[in-house]
Enzyme design. Structure first.
Site, PDB file in Angstrom:
ATOM      1  N   ASP A  31       0.856  -1.132   0.083  1.00 17.47           N
ATOM      2  CA  ASP A  31       0.095   0.021   0.034  1.00 17.47           C
ATOM      3  C   ASP A  31       0.970   1.232   0.028  1.00 17.47           C
ATOM      4  O   ASP A  31       2.041   1.169   0.035  1.00 17.47           O
ATOM      5  CB  ASP A  31      -0.867  -0.116   1.338  1.00 17.47           C
ATOM      6  CG  ASP A  31      -1.818   1.062   1.318  1.00 17.47           C
ATOM      7  OD1 ASP A  31      -2.367   1.627   0.400  1.00 17.47           O
ATOM      8  OD2 ASP A  31      -1.702   1.855   2.408  1.00 17.47           O
ATOM      9  N   ALA A  33       0.138   5.112   1.418  1.00 20.97           N
ATOM     10  CA  ALA A  33      -0.186   6.127   2.797  1.00 20.97           C
ATOM     11  C   ALA A  33      -0.287   4.992   3.811  1.00 20.97           C
ATOM     12  O   ALA A  33      -1.070   4.201   4.099  1.00 20.97           O
ATOM     13  CB  ALA A  33      -1.360   6.911   2.663  1.00 20.97           C
ATOM     14  N   ALA A  64     -13.803   9.803   9.816  1.00 23.90           N
ATOM     15  CA  ALA A  64     -12.917   9.634   8.502  1.00 23.90           C
ATOM     16  C   ALA A  64     -11.918   8.458   8.393  1.00 23.90           C
ATOM     17  O   ALA A  64     -11.659   8.073   7.023  1.00 23.90           O
ATOM     18  CB  ALA A  64     -11.977  11.140   8.297  1.00 23.90           C
ATOM     19  N   MET A  68     -10.713   3.652   5.750  1.00 23.60           N
ATOM     20  CA  MET A  68      -9.566   3.818   4.863  1.00 23.60           C
ATOM     21  C   MET A  68      -9.063   2.476   4.467  1.00 23.60           C
ATOM     22  O   MET A  68      -9.201   1.457   4.896  1.00 23.60           O
ATOM     23  CB  MET A  68      -8.571   4.489   5.952  1.00 23.60           C
ATOM     24  CG  MET A  68      -7.392   5.116   5.348  1.00 23.60           C
ATOM     25  SD  MET A  68      -8.039   6.527   4.672  1.00 23.60           S
ATOM     26  CE  MET A  68      -8.219   7.574   6.156  1.00 23.60           C
ATOM     27  N   HIS A  75     -14.931   5.248  -0.228  1.00 24.65           N
ATOM     28  CA  HIS A  75     -14.796   5.519   1.051  1.00 24.65           C
ATOM     29  C   HIS A  75     -15.819   6.820   1.638  1.00 24.65           C
ATOM     30  O   HIS A  75     -16.527   6.542   2.542  1.00 24.65           O
ATOM     31  CB  HIS A  75     -13.204   6.258   1.196  1.00 24.65           C
ATOM     32  CG  HIS A  75     -13.026   6.728   2.637  1.00 24.65           C
ATOM     33  ND1 HIS A  75     -11.561   6.229   3.213  1.00 24.65           N
ATOM     34  CD2 HIS A  75     -13.588   7.292   3.592  1.00 24.65           C
ATOM     35  CE1 HIS A  75     -11.621   6.749   4.415  1.00 24.65           C
ATOM     36  NE2 HIS A  75     -12.526   7.424   4.711  1.00 24.65           N
ATOM     37  N   ARG A 180     -10.393  -2.328  -3.381  1.00 24.65           N
ATOM     38  CA  ARG A 180     -10.385  -3.011  -2.205  1.00 24.65           C
ATOM     39  C   ARG A 180     -11.987  -3.176  -1.617  1.00 24.65           C
ATOM     40  O   ARG A 180     -12.745  -2.010  -1.898  1.00 24.65           O
ATOM     41  CB  ARG A 180      -9.613  -2.474  -1.139  1.00 24.65           C
ATOM     42  CG  ARG A 180      -8.256  -2.624  -1.750  1.00 24.65           C
ATOM     43  CD  ARG A 180      -7.483  -1.613  -0.791  1.00 24.65           C
ATOM     44  NE  ARG A 180      -5.856  -1.339  -1.228  1.00 24.65           N
ATOM     45  CZ  ARG A 180      -5.141  -0.360  -0.955  1.00 24.65           C
ATOM     46  NH1 ARG A 180      -5.623   0.742  -0.182  1.00 24.65           N
ATOM     47  NH2 ARG A 180      -3.779  -0.581  -1.267  1.00 24.65           N
ATOM     48  N   ASP A 206      -1.584  -1.145   5.976  1.00 27.93           N
ATOM     49  CA  ASP A 206      -2.090  -0.782   7.149  1.00 27.93           C
ATOM     50  C   ASP A 206      -3.447  -0.725   7.621  1.00 27.93           C
ATOM     51  O   ASP A 206      -4.106  -0.154   8.622  1.00 27.93           O
ATOM     52  CB  ASP A 206      -1.604   0.475   7.481  1.00 27.93           C
ATOM     53  CG  ASP A 206      -2.203   1.426   6.413  1.00 27.93           C
ATOM     54  OD1 ASP A 206      -2.039   1.642   5.235  1.00 27.93           O
ATOM     55  OD2 ASP A 206      -2.801   2.647   6.883  1.00 27.93           O
TER      56      ASP A 206
END
Length: 290
Positions: A31, A33, A64, A68, A75, A180, A206
């Site tokens: 990934d 970020a 928020a 993720m 999102h 995803r 993450d």
């Protein structure tokens, strides 16, 4: 006061690490970020808050962060399903939010994210050294992101200049099949990198959707706790946080990623070589990701 000295020492040790026996692994797919760049996955989080605020809708940083790992349109759609957010929309506009409203927020979000993402392109400690180490050990380096291509086009040159340049990159809006938690971006890496067996790939992420992506593609998965979205510290916040608070956040992140099915969870990419050696040993003994 906390210290990032351990992470930095791990990063430096990678630069001089010897070659390791990590066959029959063929590729690692990362990934972006919270994984390779942007410690704490800060770039998208604040922009979601700001984009919703332009419509008079208040969301928290925790809200928020919730979805993720999904593509950014998905999102936003997921956030609008949350009861407290949907209720605000109903009160403000007199109707329940729909797809057109997702489009409207997305259109507001995109230029804000494009303008800001390069500010969050610093590599996570150890990432540049890790990519060198992987290639020295014969592995291909892939990547995918929930970011749209327009955003990645701003991020990638900055990351490359700092030493983070995978062999392949696919964005969250580039595949007709979707993003995803489907396996499609991970499998696009398999094709682009000419990997002969998905079971010889490791997906590193993450977020829960990113772990699901790897599992759905039939790959080994490694979750990242400290550097990513689930802990959510900036480098400065981490350095100043009480150790007990850090450990509590890391433990919660580890539990969530393991519950999602991650085969291993480590704090950051600086810890990855040891885990890859373990996965490779498991493969040589006949174990598979499934």
């Amino acid at each position: 006061m906390n210290s990032i000295a351990t992470t930095e020492a791990q990063a430096l040790s990678l630069a001089g690490a010897p070659n390791a026996d990590i066959s029959p692994l063929q590729a690692v797919i990362f990934d972006w970020a919270g994984t390779l760049v942007d410690f704490g996955s800060l770039a998208p989080t604040q922009i979601f808050v700001e984009a919703f605020a332009t419509f008079g809708i208040t969301i928290t940083l925790a809200q928020a962060r919730g979805p993720m790992g999904l593509s950014k349109w998905d999102h936003i759609h997921q956030l609008l399903q949350e009861e407290s957010i949907a209720s605000q929309w109903q009160t403000a506009f007199g109707y329940a939010p729909g797809h057109d409203d997702v489009d409207a927020i997305y259109a507001r979000f995109m230029p804000m994210q494009i303008a800001k993402v390069a500010e969050f392109s610093d590599p996570i400690a150890g990432a540049p050294e890790l990519l060198v180490w992987l290639r020295a050990n014969g592995l291909k380096v892939g990547s995918c992101s929930g970011y749209p291509r327009e955003v990645l086009n701003q991020l990638l040159p900055q990351a490359a200049a700092a030493g983070v340049q995978p062999d392949y990159v696919v964005a969250g809006d580039e595949l007709d099949a979707g993003g995803r938690p489907g396996p499609y971006m991970a499998l696009a890496n398999v094709l682009a990198l000419a990997v002969s067996d998905v079971r010889a790939c490791v997906k590193v992420d993450d977020t829960v959707p990113g772990i699901s992506e790897g599992l759905n593609a039939g790959m080994w998965t490694v979750g990242l706790s400290l550097s990513g979205n689930e802990v959510g510290y900036s480098v400065q916040e981490y350095a100043q946080a009480a150790p007990a608070e850090v450990e509590a956040r890391v433990a919660a992140a580890e539990a969530k990623l393991k519950q999602a099915g991650a085969h291993h969870v480590v704090r950051s990419v600086a810890d990855l070589p040891v885990v890859l050696a373990q996965i490779a040993a498991d493969m040589r003994s006949g174990k598979t990701p499934v």
